[in-house]
Write a protein that holds these residues in place. Structure first.
Motif, PDB file in Angstrom:
ATOM      1  N   VAL A  30       0.806  -1.133   0.143  1.00 64.57           N
ATOM      2  CA  VAL A  30       0.111  -0.155   0.158  1.00 64.57           C
ATOM      3  C   VAL A  30       1.109   1.210   0.025  1.00 64.57           C
ATOM      4  O   VAL A  30       1.687   1.495   1.019  1.00 64.57           O
ATOM      5  CB  VAL A  30      -0.877   0.101   1.305  1.00 64.57           C
ATOM      6  CG1 VAL A  30      -1.811   1.375   1.180  1.00 64.57           C
ATOM      7  CG2 VAL A  30      -1.545  -1.203   1.317  1.00 64.57           C
ATOM      8  N   ASN A  47       3.158  -0.081   4.228  1.00 67.78           N
ATOM      9  CA  ASN A  47       3.144  -1.250   4.932  1.00 67.78           C
ATOM     10  C   ASN A  47       4.247  -2.363   4.810  1.00 67.78           C
ATOM     11  O   ASN A  47       4.056  -3.654   4.924  1.00 67.78           O
ATOM     12  CB  ASN A  47       1.553  -2.179   4.662  1.00 67.78           C
ATOM     13  CG  ASN A  47       1.836  -2.546   3.294  1.00 67.78           C
ATOM     14  OD1 ASN A  47       2.284  -1.801   2.600  1.00 67.78           O
ATOM     15  ND2 ASN A  47       0.844  -3.754   2.874  1.00 67.78           N
ATOM     16  N   LEU A 152      -6.433   7.712   4.972  1.00 66.30           N
ATOM     17  CA  LEU A 152      -5.731   6.999   6.001  1.00 66.30           C
ATOM     18  C   LEU A 152      -5.919   7.755   7.315  1.00 66.30           C
ATOM     19  O   LEU A 152      -6.094   9.223   7.233  1.00 66.30           O
ATOM     20  CB  LEU A 152      -4.153   7.154   5.924  1.00 66.30           C
ATOM     21  CG  LEU A 152      -3.606   6.174   4.855  1.00 66.30           C
ATOM     22  CD1 LEU A 152      -2.082   6.292   4.599  1.00 66.30           C
ATOM     23  CD2 LEU A 152      -3.926   4.604   5.417  1.00 66.30           C
ATOM     24  N   SER A 156      -5.471   3.431  10.693  1.00 64.29           N
ATOM     25  CA  SER A 156      -4.641   3.170   9.743  1.00 64.29           C
ATOM     26  C   SER A 156      -3.150   3.096  10.249  1.00 64.29           C
ATOM     27  O   SER A 156      -2.517   2.103   9.667  1.00 64.29           O
ATOM     28  CB  SER A 156      -4.803   3.872   8.240  1.00 64.29           C
ATOM     29  OG  SER A 156      -6.001   4.277   7.909  1.00 64.29           O
ATOM     30  N   SER A 159      -2.923  -0.331  11.959  1.00 68.75           N
ATOM     31  CA  SER A 159      -3.090  -1.460  11.456  1.00 68.75           C
ATOM     32  C   SER A 159      -1.832  -2.171  10.958  1.00 68.75           C
ATOM     33  O   SER A 159      -0.727  -1.664  10.882  1.00 68.75           O
ATOM     34  CB  SER A 159      -3.680  -1.383   9.917  1.00 68.75           C
ATOM     35  OG  SER A 159      -4.803  -0.968   9.861  1.00 68.75           O
ATOM     36  N   GLU A 163      -2.457  -6.755   7.633  1.00 67.46           N
ATOM     37  CA  GLU A 163      -4.000  -6.273   7.581  1.00 67.46           C
ATOM     38  C   GLU A 163      -4.196  -5.263   6.636  1.00 67.46           C
ATOM     39  O   GLU A 163      -5.297  -5.256   5.904  1.00 67.46           O
ATOM     40  CB  GLU A 163      -4.459  -6.029   8.829  1.00 67.46           C
ATOM     41  CG  GLU A 163      -4.354  -6.970   9.868  1.00 67.46           C
ATOM     42  CD  GLU A 163      -4.904  -6.437  11.325  1.00 67.46           C
ATOM     43  OE1 GLU A 163      -4.663  -5.308  11.473  1.00 67.46           O
ATOM     44  OE2 GLU A 163      -5.120  -7.459  12.216  1.00 67.46           O
ATOM     45  N   LEU A 164      -3.321  -4.234   6.380  1.00 69.06           N
ATOM     46  CA  LEU A 164      -3.686  -2.965   5.517  1.00 69.06           C
ATOM     47  C   LEU A 164      -4.129  -3.381   4.401  1.00 69.06           C
ATOM     48  O   LEU A 164      -5.077  -2.966   3.924  1.00 69.06           O
ATOM     49  CB  LEU A 164      -2.521  -2.258   5.845  1.00 69.06           C
ATOM     50  CG  LEU A 164      -2.873  -0.415   5.248  1.00 69.06           C
ATOM     51  CD1 LEU A 164      -4.086   0.189   5.988  1.00 69.06           C
ATOM     52  CD2 LEU A 164      -1.709   0.243   5.434  1.00 69.06           C
ATOM     53  N   TRP A 165      -3.109  -4.134   3.539  1.00 69.58           N
ATOM     54  CA  TRP A 165      -3.515  -4.219   2.103  1.00 69.58           C
ATOM     55  C   TRP A 165      -4.964  -5.094   2.108  1.00 69.58           C
ATOM     56  O   TRP A 165      -5.679  -4.671   1.095  1.00 69.58           O
ATOM     57  CB  TRP A 165      -2.341  -5.288   1.596  1.00 69.58           C
ATOM     58  CG  TRP A 165      -2.354  -5.686   0.017  1.00 69.58           C
ATOM     59  CD1 TRP A 165      -2.104  -4.758  -0.859  1.00 69.58           C
ATOM     60  CD2 TRP A 165      -2.957  -6.866  -0.495  1.00 69.58           C
ATOM     61  NE1 TRP A 165      -2.242  -5.431  -2.176  1.00 69.58           N
ATOM     62  CE2 TRP A 165      -2.896  -6.732  -1.772  1.00 69.58           C
ATOM     63  CE3 TRP A 165      -3.635  -8.007  -0.010  1.00 69.58           C
ATOM     64  CZ2 TRP A 165      -3.519  -7.864  -2.509  1.00 69.58           C
ATOM     65  CZ3 TRP A 165      -4.043  -9.080  -0.927  1.00 69.58           C
ATOM     66  CH2 TRP A 165      -4.035  -8.739  -2.063  1.00 69.58           C
ATOM     67  N   SER A 167      -7.511  -5.291   4.077  1.00 72.90           N
ATOM     68  CA  SER A 167      -8.545  -4.613   4.614  1.00 72.90           C
ATOM     69  C   SER A 167      -8.947  -3.431   3.664  1.00 72.90           C
ATOM     70  O   SER A 167     -10.305  -3.035   3.660  1.00 72.90           O
ATOM     71  CB  SER A 167      -8.304  -3.976   6.256  1.00 72.90           C
ATOM     72  OG  SER A 167      -7.336  -2.967   6.255  1.00 72.90           O
ATOM     73  N   LEU A 168      -8.097  -2.902   2.977  1.00 72.14           N
ATOM     74  CA  LEU A 168      -8.410  -1.681   2.077  1.00 72.14           C
ATOM     75  C   LEU A 168      -8.909  -2.245   0.904  1.00 72.14           C
ATOM     76  O   LEU A 168     -10.223  -1.818   0.453  1.00 72.14           O
ATOM     77  CB  LEU A 168      -7.120  -0.849   1.628  1.00 72.14           C
ATOM     78  CG  LEU A 168      -6.804  -0.035   2.606  1.00 72.14           C
ATOM     79  CD1 LEU A 168      -5.161   0.443   2.340  1.00 72.14           C
ATOM     80  CD2 LEU A 168      -7.459   1.016   3.134  1.00 72.14           C
TER      81      LEU A 168
END
Length: 189
Positions: A30, A47, A152, A156, A159, A163-165, A167-168
């Protein structure tokens, strides 16, 4: 996955790598786009934690055991930062709702030392991701990146990188929600 009707990227956009991208610098990345213009684009991988801690690379901040992320493969000897909340530093550039890029580093160090600035809302990066004129548009046309216009915020920042990639993509719904669950190595599925 097809990016129909490529929209023009802008500062504050998130670039989410396609799940099939094999470049180890950007696999499941991300990237927060900080600048995009006719001269090129500048972003920070949001991330990818590095193996270094802030107190190991900035002598003035030896008291701060903060995580540092790999901002990208370009100039990994440079330190960049993004923070959320109110503008607290001279020279910061607004790149989203209450999201700021850079600013006066001496002010930042002083604020962190005195406790006037909390490190909870700051993320530090070594290096950056850069694209020459037209290069990012070409990569968008080739479906390397998915543009996400989700803001963000402090949540964010907390996170986990893994998880970030996912969840987005899930928050974007539809076909993006489906690819969020695509395995890293489909042969192991």
């Amino acid at each position: 996955m097809k990016n129909d009707g490529i929209s023009t990227p802008k500062a504050g956009d998130l670039l989410i790598s396609e799940p099939f991208l094999q470049d180890e610098n950007f696999s499941r990345s991300v990237v927060l786009l900080c600048e995009h213009n006719e001269e090129g684009s500048f972003g920070l991988v949001f991330n990818k934690p590095s193996i270094l801690r802030l107190n190991e690379i900035v002598e003035e901040l030896e008291f701060l055991d903060a995580e540092v992320y790999v901002g990208g493969p370009v100039e990994q000897n440079t330190l960049h930062f993004v923070y959320s909340g109110e503008k607290i530093l001279e020279g910061s550039i607004e790149i989203g709702d209450n999201l700021w890029w850079g600013g006066n580093f001496e002010e930042l160090v002083s604020g962190l030392k005195t406790g006037l600035i909390s490190d909870d809302s700051i993320r530090f990066f070594l290096g950056y991701s850069g694209w020459g004129p037209g290069q990012l548009i070409d990569e968008l046309t080739e479906n390397v990146w998915i543009i996400c216009r989700e803001n963000l915020d402090l949540e964010s920042f907390s996170s986990t990188p893994e998880e970030l990639w996912r969840s987005l993509l899930k928050s974007m719904g539809g076909e993006f929600k489906v690819i969020a669950n695509y395995p890293t190595d489909p042969r192991l599925n």
